[in-house]
Enzyme design. Sequence first.
Site, PDB file in Angstrom:
ATOM      1  N   ARG A  86       0.848  -1.203   0.000  1.00 21.90           N
ATOM      2  CA  ARG A  86       0.000   0.000   0.000  1.00 21.90           C
ATOM      3  C   ARG A  86       0.883   1.253   0.000  1.00 21.90           C
ATOM      4  O   ARG A  86       0.584   2.238  -0.682  1.00 21.90           O
ATOM      5  CB  ARG A  86      -0.935  -0.014   1.208  1.00 21.90           C
ATOM      6  CG  ARG A  86      -1.926   1.130   1.195  1.00 21.90           C
ATOM      7  CD  ARG A  86      -3.029   0.941   2.213  1.00 21.90           C
ATOM      8  NE  ARG A  86      -2.542   0.940   3.585  1.00 21.90           N
ATOM      9  CZ  ARG A  86      -3.275   0.636   4.653  1.00 21.90           C
ATOM     10  NH1 ARG A  86      -4.538   0.266   4.500  1.00 21.90           N
ATOM     11  NH2 ARG A  86      -2.769   0.656   5.865  1.00 21.90           N
ATOM     12  N   LYS A 188      -2.502   6.416   1.691  1.00 22.02           N
ATOM     13  CA  LYS A 188      -2.361   6.915   3.068  1.00 22.02           C
ATOM     14  C   LYS A 188      -1.468   8.153   3.092  1.00 22.02           C
ATOM     15  O   LYS A 188      -0.410   8.180   3.733  1.00 22.02           O
ATOM     16  CB  LYS A 188      -1.807   5.793   3.957  1.00 22.02           C
ATOM     17  CG  LYS A 188      -2.653   5.605   5.214  1.00 22.02           C
ATOM     18  CD  LYS A 188      -2.335   4.303   5.884  1.00 22.02           C
ATOM     19  CE  LYS A 188      -2.451   4.364   7.387  1.00 22.02           C
ATOM     20  NZ  LYS A 188      -3.687   4.866   7.931  1.00 22.02           N
ATOM     21  N   GLU A 224     -16.268   6.232   4.747  1.00 21.96           N
ATOM     22  CA  GLU A 224     -15.436   5.711   5.825  1.00 21.96           C
ATOM     23  C   GLU A 224     -15.847   6.300   7.165  1.00 21.96           C
ATOM     24  O   GLU A 224     -16.562   7.305   7.229  1.00 21.96           O
ATOM     25  CB  GLU A 224     -13.971   6.076   5.597  1.00 21.96           C
ATOM     26  CG  GLU A 224     -13.437   5.552   4.296  1.00 21.96           C
ATOM     27  CD  GLU A 224     -11.938   5.384   4.316  1.00 21.96           C
ATOM     28  OE1 GLU A 224     -11.406   4.789   5.257  1.00 21.96           O
ATOM     29  OE2 GLU A 224     -11.317   5.855   3.357  1.00 21.96           O
TER      30      GLU A 224
END
Length: 342
Positions: A86, A188, A224
């Site tokens: 990721r 992220k 989210e």
Amino acid sequence: MLEDAEPSIDWDALTFSFKQTDRMYLATCKQGDKWQPGQMQDFADLSMSPAAGVLNYGQGLFEGMKAQHAADGSIVLFRPNLNASRMQGGARRLGIPPVPERMFLDAVHAAVRENSRWVPPMGKGALYVRPLLLGSGAILGVAPAPEYTFLVYVSPVGPYFKGGIKPISLKVSDEFHRAAPGGSGGVKAIGNYAPGMIPSKMAKSEGYAEVIYLDAVHHRYVEEVGAANFFCVRDGVISTPELTGTILPGVTRASVIEIASSRGYEVREERIEVDYALDADECFCAGTAAVVASIGSIEHSGRVVEYGGGEVGPITMEMYEALTAIQQRRASDEFGWTVAVE
Ligand code: PLP
Ligand code: COI
């Protein structure tokens, strides 16, 4: 270097907050060069130019994972290879040279190993592992920095939400969005988090644990929960928002999907209308920090819906138990997800 002395810390009073530990990993790389393995050093402040890309333009990424004492006496990580990949995806999005997976994993293992005395006893929390990848070189034009720093520090942590397993109350934000299509919501990026601080603080001042974000285009689909992925259960079917690029692909989310599917549940990755979620039988959120956290109520535009009468729903509980049992090696790791730190 394994430190033996017990830190003077009340393991039962751990919260999700920063505690300085002994050692950290650090590596640097010039734009255009290949990453070379870095080194462990004592925990210390960083020194960088005021013109560093990360300070001026937010060119940075982070990761989050947990190391825990397991039932077999080892210290284990949970699927750290997914955090490595990721971060590589995020690096490509932000113009940062991706850190090779082997180097990422070696750094994480070394950071845990050399801070092993900070890993809480089993069941009392975890050692939160925080890799950072930053544009540390000086640059004035808005462009990728000429030099990058990759580091890993760790901190012992307790529950992310106050009250532990007690179901949390959430508020759907009609005012703020976390991410827009084409932006950086799917990686992220450090810059994704500051804009969520005030919405979260506002919700907390009203007694909620966090906000639920809706999609930025239709203002209708659940995205989210702060820094965790959303799930709801209706008539035994488990649903979670599909990955559209604006949602962070959580390691915990992927793991819950696999665990639930392997137990015969129908799991759907789909657009979830906020009204569908409000009418669900159970809702929970999932993330490294949050683990699996039961949602007891959701407020949206003045309507408050309660789930489960203050109790954790049965499927939420099953997912929590199944996930944490694998993570702590209390159950057989049928998927091969845990990795011992030697
Ligand atoms: N969504 C956001 C925005 C996050 O910051 C996180 C935490 O990493 C998650 C979801 C959950 O992801 P993971 O399960 O990989 O921790
Ligand atoms: C995590 O679950 O690792 C997170 O990203 C939460 C963090 C932002 C505190």
